[in-house]
Design a protein around this motif. Structure first.
Motif, PDB file in Angstrom:
ATOM      1  N   PRO A  82       0.792  -1.220   0.000  1.00  0.00           N
ATOM      2  CA  PRO A  82       0.000   0.000   0.000  1.00  0.00           C
ATOM      3  C   PRO A  82       0.831   1.280   0.000  1.00  0.00           C
ATOM      4  O   PRO A  82       0.278   2.365  -0.087  1.00  0.00           O
ATOM      5  N   SER A  83       2.156   1.167   0.084  1.00  0.00           N
ATOM      6  CA  SER A  83       2.986   2.373   0.167  1.00  0.00           C
ATOM      7  C   SER A  83       2.915   3.219  -1.104  1.00  0.00           C
ATOM      8  O   SER A  83       3.177   4.415  -1.059  1.00  0.00           O
ATOM      9  N   SER A  84       2.562   2.625  -2.221  1.00  0.00           N
ATOM     10  CA  SER A  84       2.482   3.378  -3.472  1.00  0.00           C
ATOM     11  C   SER A  84       1.040   3.642  -3.900  1.00  0.00           C
ATOM     12  O   SER A  84       0.793   3.957  -5.063  1.00  0.00           O
ATOM     13  N   LEU A  85       0.110   3.557  -2.967  1.00  0.00           N
ATOM     14  CA  LEU A  85      -1.306   3.725  -3.295  1.00  0.00           C
ATOM     15  C   LEU A  85      -1.601   5.082  -3.924  1.00  0.00           C
ATOM     16  O   LEU A  85      -2.341   5.169  -4.909  1.00  0.00           O
ATOM     17  N   ILE A  86      -1.010   6.147  -3.400  1.00  0.00           N
ATOM     18  CA  ILE A  86      -1.274   7.471  -3.951  1.00  0.00           C
ATOM     19  C   ILE A  86      -0.800   7.564  -5.406  1.00  0.00           C
ATOM     20  O   ILE A  86      -1.445   8.185  -6.241  1.00  0.00           O
ATOM     21  N   TYR A  87       0.311   6.906  -5.721  1.00  0.00           N
ATOM     22  CA  TYR A  87       0.807   6.923  -7.098  1.00  0.00           C
ATOM     23  C   TYR A  87      -0.054   6.062  -8.012  1.00  0.00           C
ATOM     24  O   TYR A  87      -0.204   6.365  -9.193  1.00  0.00           O
ATOM     25  N   LEU A  88      -0.623   5.007  -7.480  1.00  0.00           N
ATOM     26  CA  LEU A  88      -1.536   4.176  -8.265  1.00  0.00           C
ATOM     27  C   LEU A  88      -2.825   4.938  -8.560  1.00  0.00           C
ATOM     28  O   LEU A  88      -3.335   4.882  -9.686  1.00  0.00           O
ATOM     29  N   ILE A  89      -3.323   5.677  -7.590  1.00  0.00           N
ATOM     30  CA  ILE A  89      -4.501   6.527  -7.820  1.00  0.00           C
ATOM     31  C   ILE A  89      -4.179   7.593  -8.860  1.00  0.00           C
ATOM     32  O   ILE A  89      -4.978   7.867  -9.760  1.00  0.00           O
ATOM     33  N   GLU A  90      -3.007   8.171  -8.756  1.00  0.00           N
ATOM     34  CA  GLU A  90      -2.548   9.159  -9.732  1.00  0.00           C
ATOM     35  C   GLU A  90      -2.498   8.552 -11.135  1.00  0.00           C
ATOM     36  O   GLU A  90      -2.895   9.188 -12.115  1.00  0.00           O
ATOM     37  N   ALA A  91      -2.043   7.321 -11.256  1.00  0.00           N
ATOM     38  CA  ALA A  91      -1.972   6.645 -12.553  1.00  0.00           C
ATOM     39  C   ALA A  91      -3.361   6.411 -13.134  1.00  0.00           C
ATOM     40  O   ALA A  91      -3.560   6.538 -14.350  1.00  0.00           O
ATOM     41  N   VAL A  92      -4.317   6.098 -12.285  1.00  0.00           N
ATOM     42  CA  VAL A  92      -5.693   5.908 -12.757  1.00  0.00           C
ATOM     43  C   VAL A  92      -6.260   7.228 -13.281  1.00  0.00           C
ATOM     44  O   VAL A  92      -6.890   7.274 -14.343  1.00  0.00           O
ATOM     45  N   ILE A  93      -6.025   8.305 -12.556  1.00  0.00           N
ATOM     46  CA  ILE A  93      -6.494   9.625 -13.008  1.00  0.00           C
ATOM     47  C   ILE A  93      -5.784  10.017 -14.301  1.00  0.00           C
ATOM     48  O   ILE A  93      -6.407  10.558 -15.235  1.00  0.00           O
ATOM     49  N   ASP A  94      -4.475   9.773 -14.377  1.00  0.00           N
ATOM     50  CA  ASP A  94      -3.724  10.052 -15.601  1.00  0.00           C
ATOM     51  C   ASP A  94      -4.300   9.285 -16.788  1.00  0.00           C
ATOM     52  O   ASP A  94      -4.437   9.829 -17.886  1.00  0.00           O
ATOM     53  N   THR A  95      -4.633   8.021 -16.574  1.00  0.00           N
ATOM     54  CA  THR A  95      -5.214   7.205 -17.645  1.00  0.00           C
ATOM     55  C   THR A  95      -6.552   7.786 -18.093  1.00  0.00           C
ATOM     56  O   THR A  95      -6.841   7.831 -19.289  1.00  0.00           O
ATOM     57  N   GLY A  96      -7.349   8.249 -17.148  1.00  0.00           N
ATOM     58  CA  GLY A  96      -8.608   8.910 -17.498  1.00  0.00           C
ATOM     59  C   GLY A  96      -8.371  10.162 -18.325  1.00  0.00           C
ATOM     60  O   GLY A  96      -9.092  10.425 -19.295  1.00  0.00           O
ATOM     61  N   ALA A  97      -7.358  10.944 -17.958  1.00  0.00           N
ATOM     62  CA  ALA A  97      -7.022  12.157 -18.715  1.00  0.00           C
ATOM     63  C   ALA A  97      -6.568  11.806 -20.130  1.00  0.00           C
ATOM     64  O   ALA A  97      -6.939  12.476 -21.098  1.00  0.00           O
TER      65      ALA A  97
END
Length: 123
Positions: A82-97
Motif C-alpha cells: 500500500p505504500s504506493s497507493l497514492i501513485y496508483l490513484i494518480e496513474a488511474v487519473i492520468d489514464t482517465g485524462a
C-alpha cells in the motif's frame, strides 16, 4: 486565443490544472531541490499551454507525455502496495485524462486549429 469548442477547452483547462497540481504534490512527496522544482513544473506548464492552444495533434502529444511515466511506473506501483497507493490513484487519473484527450469529442474538436493559422489564433 480562438477555440473551436468551448466545452472542450474547459476540459483541457481542468486537465492542465490537474497536471500542475500533480507536479506540486509530487514535489512535496519527493522532496525539494531547485532542479526538481524547475524541471517538474516546466513540463506540466508547457503541456497546459500546448493544450490551451488547441493546435492539431497536441492532444496526442500531451497524452503520450502523460502516459509514458504511467507505463514506466505501473508495475512498481502495483507491486509495492500500500505504500504506493497514492501513485496508483494518480496513474488511474492520468489514464482517465489520456482517454479524455484522445477520445472525448468536445476535446477532439478543440484540437482542430491548424498550425498554418497559428498567427491568427492570437487575434
Amino acid at each position: 486565443m480562438r477555440t473551436n469548442n468551448i466545452q472542450g477547452r474547459k476540459f483541457v483547462v481542468i486537465i492542465g490544472i490537474y497536471l500542475i497540481a500533480k507536479a506540486v504534490l509530487n514535489m512535496f512527496l519527493g522532496g525539494f531541490n531547485i532542479f526538481n522544482i524547475v524541471a517538474d513544473l516546466i513540463v506540466p506548464v508547457i503541456c497546459f499551454v500546448a493544450m490551451y492552444s488547441g493546435l492539431e495533434y497536441l492532444n496526442i502529444a500531451v497524452a503520450v507525455i502523460i502516459g509514458l511515466p504511467v507505463l514506466r511506473n505501473m508495475l512498481y506501483n502495483i507491486t509495492h502496495l500500500p505504500s504506493s497507493l497514492i501513485y496508483l490513484i494518480e496513474a488511474v487519473i492520468d489514464t482517465g485524462a489520456i482517454i479524455m484527450l484522445v477520445v472525448q469529442k468536445d476535446i477532439k474538436e478543440h484540437f482542430t486549429n491548424k498550425w498554418s493559422e497559428i498567427s491568427s489564433l492570437f487575434k
